[in-house]
Design an enzyme around this catalytic site. Structure first.
Site, PDB file in Angstrom:
ATOM      1  N   ASP A 152     -46.519  28.575  85.090  1.00  0.00           N
ATOM      2  CA  ASP A 152     -45.132  28.541  84.611  1.00  0.00           C
ATOM      3  C   ASP A 152     -44.195  28.392  85.800  1.00  0.00           C
ATOM      4  OD1 ASP A 152     -43.969  31.453  85.364  1.00  0.00           O
ATOM      5  OD2 ASP A 152     -46.076  31.636  84.808  1.00  0.00           O
ATOM      6  N   ASP A 181     -41.745  30.647  86.510  1.00  0.00           N
ATOM      7  CA  ASP A 181     -41.047  31.921  86.634  1.00  0.00           C
ATOM      8  C   ASP A 181     -39.748  31.819  85.817  1.00  0.00           C
ATOM      9  OD1 ASP A 181     -41.539  34.524  87.872  1.00  0.00           O
ATOM     10  OD2 ASP A 181     -39.668  34.192  88.941  1.00  0.00           O
TER      11      ASP A 181
END
Length: 290
Positions: free
Chosen positions: A210, A212
Site C-alpha cells: 500500500d 501508507d
C-alpha cells in the site's frame, strides 16, 4: 569454506516450496524464551533451508510481541549462516507501487517497546549497524527477484514503527518528506540489529502492499486491499526464495563485508567482570568471542 544454511523469516506459507526435501518441523528452546513458532527445515537444491513464520502460524504475535531475540538465537542454534527477512510494507514513493519489492539497505528505528540487544549489564557490547544489511545477500535477493519477473527496487530506507496501528497522516508525511524514508513496516527492528549481534548476514526484502496514508489518490490504509496484495506478493516471495540456494551455493566463504565477524572487537566488559548467567545465555550468539 563452511556449509551454507539459509534462514528465511517471513509469513506463514512461505515455506510451501516445490522441491523442498526432508521437510520437517523442529522445536528449539532458547535462553530468551520460546521463538515465534517451530522452524520448518528441509533441503532445496542441496542447501539446508530454515523457515520461521515471524508472527507464528495463524498470526498470533503482534509486531511488538514477536520474540525477536529467541528467533535469532534459535536460527543461530540451527546453524543458519544467512538470513533473509521478507515482510509487508507501506510505500512512501510513487515508483515503489503495491506489488513491487524493495531490497532495503537502511533503517530508521522508531520502535520503543522491544528488547533490542542480547547484551546488557554484566556483558556490554557495541556493534556497528552503519550498514545493517549484507550486500552479498542483497545481490542474491535482487537477482532472484529479477529472475522471477518481479518489479524490484535496489536500495531503500525502511522506517520501523512500533504499531500495531498504522501511521497518522502527519506521521506519514513526516517520514516521507522530512526523513526521506522509502518504505514503512513494523517488524525489521530489532530483528536486523540482533542478527548483526549474532554475526549473521542479513538481507531485507520489503514487499509493498500500500501507499501508507500520505498519498492523495489512495487515502488511508485499507486492510482488505492490503490482504489482497499480500496474497499476490506471497506467490512472488516463494519464487524468490526458491532461487536463493542456486544463487548462493552450498558452500560459504567468510562474509567479505565482515557481518560474521561483527563481535570481533565489540565486547567491552573484561572477562573477570562479566556476569556468568548472562554469558551462559549468550552461548549461541556470541560464543565465538566469549
Amino acid at each position: 569454506m563452511t556449509q551454507a544454511v539459509i534462514g528465511i523469516i517471513g509469513g506463514s506459507g512461505l515455506y510451501e516450496i516445490a522441491g523442498l526435501q526432508d521437510a520437517t518441523w523442529v522445536s528449539v528452546e532458547t535462553p530468551w524464551g520460546a521463538p515465534s513458532d517451530q522452524f520448518f527445515t528441509g533441503m532445496l537444491n542441496g542447501v539446508k533451508m530454515v523457515f520461521l513464520p515471524r508472527h507464528g502460524r495463524g498470526h498470533v504475535h503482534t509486531p511488538s510481541s514477536v520474540p525477536y531475540r529467541a528467533n535469532i538465537d534459535a536460527m543461530k542454534q540451527l546453524g543458519v549462516t544467512d538470513v533473509f527477512s521478507l515482510s509487508a510494507t507501506g510505500s512512501f514513493r510513487d515508483e515503489m507501487a503495491p506489488g513491487d519489492f524493495v531490497i532495503v539497505d537502511q533503517f530508521i528505528d522508531r520502535t520503543f517497546a522491544r528488547e533490542k540487544s542480547f547484551f546488557g549489564p554484566g556483558c556490554v557490547a557495541h556493534v556497528s549497524v552503519a550498514h545493517p544489511t549484507c550486500p552479498r545477500l542483497s545481490d542474491a535477493a535482487e537477482a532472484a527477484a529479477r529472475a522471477e519477473g518481479i518489479n524490484v527496487h535496489r536500495g531503500g530506507t525502511y522506517l520501523a514503527m512500533e504499531g500495531p496501528q498504522f501511521s497518522t497522516l502527519a506521521e506519514s508525511r513526516m517520514y516521507r518528506e522530512a526523513w526521506g524514508a522509502d518504505v514503512i513496516g513494523m517488524t525489521n527492528m530489532p530483528e536486523a540489529k540482533l542478527a548483526r549481534e549474532a554475526e549473521l548476514c542479513y538481507a531485507s526484502v520489503a514487499m509493498v502492499t500500500d501507499y501508507d496514508s500520505w498519498h492523495p489518490d489512495h487515502g488511508e490504509v485499507d486492510v482488505t486491499k492490503i490482504i489482497a496484495t499480500l496474497m499476490g506478493n506471497a506467490d512472488k516471495a516463494r519464487g524468490l526464495v526458491a532461487r536463493l540456494p542456486e544463487l548462493l551455493g552450498a558452500q560459504r566463504a567468510d562474509c567479505p563485508h565482515g557481518c560474521d565477524k561483527a563481535l570481533e572487537f565489540a565486547v567491552l566488559t573484561g572477562p573477570e567482570h562479566r556476569d556468568a548467567a548472562l554469558v551462559a545465555k549468550l552461548g549461541a550468539v556470541a560464543g565465538r568471542v566469549l
